[in-house]
Scaffold this motif. Structure first.
Motif, mmCIF file in Angstrom:
data_model
loop_
_atom_site.group_PDB
_atom_site.id
_atom_site.type_symbol
_atom_site.label_atom_id
_atom_site.label_comp_id
_atom_site.label_asym_id
_atom_site.label_seq_id
_atom_site.Cartn_x
_atom_site.Cartn_y
_atom_site.Cartn_z
ATOM 1 N N ALA A 16 25.359 38.502 -16.733
ATOM 2 C CA ALA A 16 26.547 38.125 -15.958
ATOM 3 C C ALA A 16 26.907 39.205 -14.947
ATOM 4 O O ALA A 16 27.303 38.905 -13.815
ATOM 5 C CB ALA A 16 27.725 37.856 -16.894
ATOM 6 N N PHE A 20 27.418 38.898 -10.868
ATOM 7 C CA PHE A 20 28.651 39.400 -10.258
ATOM 8 C C PHE A 20 28.321 40.385 -9.137
ATOM 9 O O PHE A 20 28.756 40.244 -7.995
ATOM 10 C CB PHE A 20 29.499 40.068 -11.351
ATOM 11 C CG PHE A 20 30.794 40.670 -10.893
ATOM 12 C CD1 PHE A 20 31.967 39.936 -10.950
ATOM 13 C CD2 PHE A 20 30.861 41.978 -10.439
ATOM 14 C CE1 PHE A 20 33.180 40.493 -10.553
ATOM 15 C CE2 PHE A 20 32.065 42.543 -10.040
ATOM 16 C CZ PHE A 20 33.225 41.791 -10.101
ATOM 17 N N GLU A 89 37.121 35.609 -7.456
ATOM 18 C CA GLU A 89 36.298 34.399 -7.515
ATOM 19 C C GLU A 89 35.183 34.548 -8.549
ATOM 20 O O GLU A 89 34.825 33.590 -9.237
ATOM 21 C CB GLU A 89 35.700 34.129 -6.136
ATOM 22 C CG GLU A 89 34.742 32.961 -6.067
ATOM 23 C CD GLU A 89 34.081 32.875 -4.701
ATOM 24 O OE1 GLU A 89 32.859 32.654 -4.658
ATOM 25 O OE2 GLU A 89 34.778 33.038 -3.676
ATOM 26 N N GLY A 91 35.289 36.237 -11.287
ATOM 27 C CA GLY A 91 35.801 36.409 -12.641
ATOM 28 C C GLY A 91 36.381 37.771 -12.928
ATOM 29 O O GLY A 91 36.792 38.045 -14.060
ATOM 30 N N THR A 93 39.294 40.908 -12.128
ATOM 31 C CA THR A 93 40.750 40.867 -12.136
ATOM 32 C C THR A 93 41.339 41.790 -11.067
ATOM 33 O O THR A 93 40.696 42.719 -10.604
ATOM 34 C CB THR A 93 41.317 41.279 -13.513
ATOM 35 O OG1 THR A 93 40.870 42.595 -13.826
ATOM 36 C CG2 THR A 93 40.873 40.312 -14.599
ATOM 37 N N LEU A 113 33.768 42.483 -14.615
ATOM 38 C CA LEU A 113 33.754 41.706 -15.855
ATOM 39 C C LEU A 113 33.882 42.571 -17.107
ATOM 40 O O LEU A 113 34.340 42.090 -18.142
ATOM 41 C CB LEU A 113 32.461 40.878 -15.935
ATOM 42 C CG LEU A 113 32.207 39.933 -14.757
ATOM 43 C CD1 LEU A 113 30.848 39.267 -14.900
ATOM 44 C CD2 LEU A 113 33.319 38.911 -14.626
#
Length: 124
Positions: A16, A20, A89, A91, A93, A113
């Protein structure tokens, strides 16, 4: 005199994290240049590493450095805003929306992430 050449963040979810960072680094002009033995990836320009997401060398879980942050100098306020929007977008913050932080300083703060803190800024 020495020069800082690259920075890395650790991740516990490298698949992931690479998705990203592939997207986010492309937005700031960095391309994948090396697959790291940990399962991570290094990004850079002209074959020179500038940023990486890696699995920790010691095999222990990656943790967020308290007070650690990595900043990307961009060419405009619009690019800072786009960086912030892209992190959200993907994921990540928000740690501080894009805005003026000082005379002619425009910054945003985000987390990836895994909770690593990223900054994008434009000065001028």
């Amino acid at each position: 005199m020495g020069t800082l050449t690259y920075a890395t963040v650790g991740s516990n979810q490298l698949t992931a994290a690479k998705i990203f960072y592939d997207t986010l680094m492309a937005q700031v002009g960095l391309k994948p240049i090396l697959e790291h033995p940990s399962g991570g990836r290094l990004y850079g320009r002209r074959g020179q590493p500038q940023f990486g997401v890696l699995g920790p060398f010691n095999g222990q879980p990656a943790t967020v450095g308290n007070g650690s942050m990595f900043a990307f100098c961009l060419d405009s306020r619009a690019e800072v805003e786009a960086f912030h929007a892209k992190v959200l977008e993907l994921g990540g913050t928000c740690e501080g929306a894009p805005g003026v932080r000082g005379p002619e300083w425009y910054f945003c703060y985000t987390r990836d992430l895994d909770g690593n803190k990223l900054c994008a800024y434009f000065m001028g």
